[in-house]
Design a protein around this motif. Sequence first.
Motif, short mmCIF file in Angstrom:
data_model
loop_
_atom_site.label_atom_id
_atom_site.label_comp_id
_atom_site.label_asym_id
_atom_site.label_seq_id
_atom_site.Cartn_x
_atom_site.Cartn_y
_atom_site.Cartn_z
N PRO A 170 79.29 83.97 42.58
CA PRO A 170 80.76 83.87 42.65
C PRO A 170 81.44 85.23 42.57
CG PRO A 170 79.88 82.36 41.01
CD PRO A 170 78.76 83.27 41.40
N LYS A 171 80.81 86.13 41.85
CA LYS A 171 81.38 87.48 41.67
C LYS A 171 81.47 88.18 43.03
CE LYS A 171 82.56 90.22 38.24
NZ LYS A 171 83.65 89.83 37.37
N GLN A 172 80.37 88.11 43.79
CA GLN A 172 80.36 88.73 45.12
C GLN A 172 81.36 88.03 46.04
OE1 GLN A 172 76.44 88.93 46.83
NE2 GLN A 172 75.99 90.78 45.67
N TRP A 173 81.46 86.72 45.87
CA TRP A 173 82.35 85.93 46.72
C TRP A 173 83.80 86.39 46.51
CZ3 TRP A 173 80.79 80.23 47.85
CH2 TRP A 173 81.56 79.71 48.89
N THR A 174 84.22 86.52 45.25
CA THR A 174 85.61 86.97 45.01
C THR A 174 85.81 88.40 45.51
OG1 THR A 174 85.02 87.60 42.76
CG2 THR A 174 86.11 85.49 43.01
N GLN A 175 84.78 89.24 45.36
CA GLN A 175 84.92 90.62 45.85
C GLN A 175 85.12 90.64 47.37
OE1 GLN A 175 81.38 92.36 44.21
NE2 GLN A 175 82.33 92.78 42.23
N SER A 176 84.40 89.77 48.07
CA SER A 176 84.54 89.70 49.52
C SER A 176 85.94 89.22 49.90
CB SER A 176 83.48 88.78 50.13
OG SER A 176 82.21 89.38 49.98
N LEU A 177 86.46 88.25 49.14
CA LEU A 177 87.83 87.77 49.42
C LEU A 177 88.85 88.88 49.11
CD1 LEU A 177 87.39 84.17 48.02
CD2 LEU A 177 88.00 84.72 50.38
N ASP A 178 88.56 89.67 48.08
CA ASP A 178 89.47 90.78 47.75
C ASP A 178 89.51 91.82 48.86
OD1 ASP A 178 90.21 89.60 45.42
OD2 ASP A 178 88.80 90.71 44.17
N LYS A 179 88.35 92.05 49.48
CA LYS A 179 88.32 93.00 50.61
C LYS A 179 89.25 92.50 51.72
CE LYS A 179 84.20 94.59 52.20
NZ LYS A 179 82.72 94.53 52.35
N MET A 180 89.22 91.18 51.95
CA MET A 180 90.07 90.60 53.01
C MET A 180 91.54 90.68 52.63
SD MET A 180 87.99 87.12 53.85
CE MET A 180 86.23 87.10 53.75
N ARG A 181 91.83 90.51 51.35
CA ARG A 181 93.23 90.52 50.90
C ARG A 181 93.90 91.87 51.15
NH1 ARG A 181 92.99 89.95 45.25
NH2 ARG A 181 95.16 89.29 44.99
N ALA A 182 93.08 92.92 51.30
CA ALA A 182 93.65 94.26 51.49
C ALA A 182 94.25 94.45 52.89
CB ALA A 182 92.56 95.30 51.22
N TYR A 183 93.96 93.55 53.82
CA TYR A 183 94.47 93.71 55.20
C TYR A 183 95.84 93.04 55.35
CZ TYR A 183 89.59 94.74 56.49
OH TYR A 183 88.33 95.26 56.57
N ASP A 184 96.56 93.48 56.35
CA ASP A 184 97.80 92.79 56.74
C ASP A 184 97.43 91.74 57.77
OD1 ASP A 184 99.88 93.68 55.27
OD2 ASP A 184 100.30 95.41 56.56
N ILE A 185 96.94 90.60 57.31
CA ILE A 185 96.43 89.59 58.24
C ILE A 185 97.58 88.69 58.70
CG2 ILE A 185 94.72 87.75 58.55
CD1 ILE A 185 93.37 88.83 55.96
N GLU A 186 97.73 88.54 60.00
CA GLU A 186 98.76 87.63 60.51
C GLU A 186 98.17 86.27 60.90
OE1 GLU A 186 100.99 89.64 63.53
OE2 GLU A 186 101.67 91.18 62.11
N TYR A 187 96.89 86.29 61.25
CA TYR A 187 96.21 85.04 61.64
C TYR A 187 94.84 85.01 60.96
CZ TYR A 187 99.57 85.57 65.45
OH TYR A 187 100.71 85.77 66.17
N LEU A 188 94.61 83.96 60.17
CA LEU A 188 93.30 83.80 59.52
C LEU A 188 92.65 82.57 60.15
CD1 LEU A 188 91.62 84.97 56.97
CD2 LEU A 188 92.38 82.88 55.84
N ILE A 189 91.49 82.78 60.79
CA ILE A 189 90.83 81.64 61.48
C ILE A 189 89.46 81.40 60.84
CG2 ILE A 189 90.26 80.63 63.72
CD1 ILE A 189 91.83 82.93 65.02
N PRO A 190 89.40 80.48 59.88
CA PRO A 190 88.10 80.19 59.25
C PRO A 190 87.17 79.45 60.21
CG PRO A 190 89.97 79.21 58.01
CD PRO A 190 90.47 79.62 59.36
N SER A 191 85.90 79.44 59.87
CA SER A 191 84.92 78.74 60.71
C SER A 191 84.84 77.25 60.39
CB SER A 191 83.54 79.40 60.57
OG SER A 191 83.57 80.66 61.21
N HIS A 192 85.64 76.78 59.45
CA HIS A 192 85.84 75.35 59.21
C HIS A 192 87.32 75.14 58.87
CE1 HIS A 192 81.54 74.26 58.88
NE2 HIS A 192 81.39 75.41 58.25
N THR A 193 87.83 73.96 59.17
CA THR A 193 89.25 73.59 58.95
C THR A 193 90.17 74.49 59.80
OG1 THR A 193 89.57 74.85 56.88
CG2 THR A 193 88.75 72.60 56.68
#
Length: 570
Positions: A254-277
């Motif tokens: 879980p620690k690595q998982w949150t770190q990976s999400l934190d890396k994503m949070r640093a971007y100015d993302i306008e469209y997030l397209i997950p591979s499910h939902t």
Amino acid sequence: MSFKQIFLLITLFFYLVSCHKENHKSSFKEEINIDYSLQKHSEEFKKEVVKVKENIYVAIGYGLANSIMIVGDEGIVIVDVMESGEAAKEVLAAFRKITKKPLKAIIYTHNHADHVFGSTGMVGNDQVDVYAHELTPYYLDRVVNVTRPITELRGFRMFGVYLDDKALVNCGIGPELNINPSSQLGAIRPNKSFKDSLAVSIEGIDFELYHAPGETNDQLYVWLPNEKVLLPGDNIYKTFPNLYTIRGTLYRDPKQWTQSLDKMRAYDIEYLIPSHTRPIIGKEKIHNTLTTYRDGIQYVHDQTIRYMNKGFTSSEIVEKVHLPATLKNEPFLQEFYGKVSWSVTNIFHGNLGFFDGNPTTLQPLSPIKKADKMIHLAGGFEQLFEQANSAFLNNEYQWALELTDYLLRKKPQDKKSITIRYQSLVKLGESESNPNARHYYLTSAKEVNGFVLTSIVEPDLRTVHAVPLEGMFDNLSVNLIPSKCEGVTVNVNFIFTDTNEKWSVQLRNSITETQPRLVKDADITVEIKSTIWKELLAKKRSGFTTFLSGDIDVSPGISDFKEFMSYFEE
Ligand SMILES: [Zn+2]
């Protein structure tokens, strides 16, 4: 009997065999209730191709996962390619209504079957680049060669592969795992991989790929800087994350998982397209969702560790850790795939291993001894059965289920106990809003009643040929049967005539050691094409016909080699 009659009989036999194979789904006689929230969750998987931007589309609802198309100058790139050739072809046909530009590259966000096994179907005979993290082949091989028999069966239960439409509502992250006995299953191995990150321009589109361990260790996300689009793979989808999957995998950190999400949070993302939902659009919404998601993961992780350090056992901590009020109603943290309770247990045992700290569980009684003792305690088999029966009648289905463990351990064929177990499993399944739990209970109910799960998954030839020989020998090693080769020491040299590779296997002490070189004075020497050897081990051809056709050359003789191979599971 005339020749014609014999011919008809043979035809009928093959027809029945193929019908039996095709019709792998099993139905229930009774009406199976469906949890309302789970039924409503199906709206996530409305089958359609969603246009996210002028050049970016996502196919939702065609199978368990999404497939994402990015249209470049003279070609397209597809991120994740579905679970089967059939699902992939259907997606590609839908994409072809938008553009006829040729497929230039595919990207796997990670090694899971629902993202890679449609690749041979989607690519056909085209030569395309396949991008993935450098660990992806390792994890693909591990599942295919080492743990496949058990994770496949548990996966079938979890995804409800054998349940009919009455019982299967959705799979939490997609409508269903779209495979059947005639599915084309093929994973093309990546030819472009990286360790930390990779920037590449394909058909005028800039892609940035980043390693982002989370749901799997080989997970990556794709950032399209000019489009402000981020493809997070399976590190976020609209349900509580699967910090543990009940089909069984290596520890998900879980620690690595949150770190990976934190890396994503640093971007100015306008469209997030997950591979499910479904995709999320809008900077603020995306940032808030990513934040909520990583907070949910961190909360469960941190609180589990806190109680663990106070000396509580894993089952005690399950009673204590629930999402806080600010998170528990968040749409992305509802337990339609992962569960907080399973996550707690996994975090505990992922950190401390099997032992929960209670000396009672250090060396427990064997299951049969415990069953004997419990039956004795109840005053006899009939009395314990009565306890199970009244537990069931009082709607205490878990307790009824636990008691049938003892009853059936003692008398596996006891019809009354089987009935209570079946009914308890159905009740537990019906009341679940988590589809993984629902499917596992309902499929297990079918199995208690004699339904046998068989493997319906067979990778295609191209995939089998691409597996490295080392992986094939790993498979051999975990299939050795010690009782058949006690005290046997034998050296076998393998010369692969098509690739000029040379390997040796030494059997000793009821293990096999494999080396990428020949040994002196081997007892047996086998000369064979690597492709044929792989087909033999994958049961794509028989040893008998291989021998008859002269495709294998063995010295001193085939009978020694046959005996050697008899030491292994089929
Ligand atoms: Zn997935």
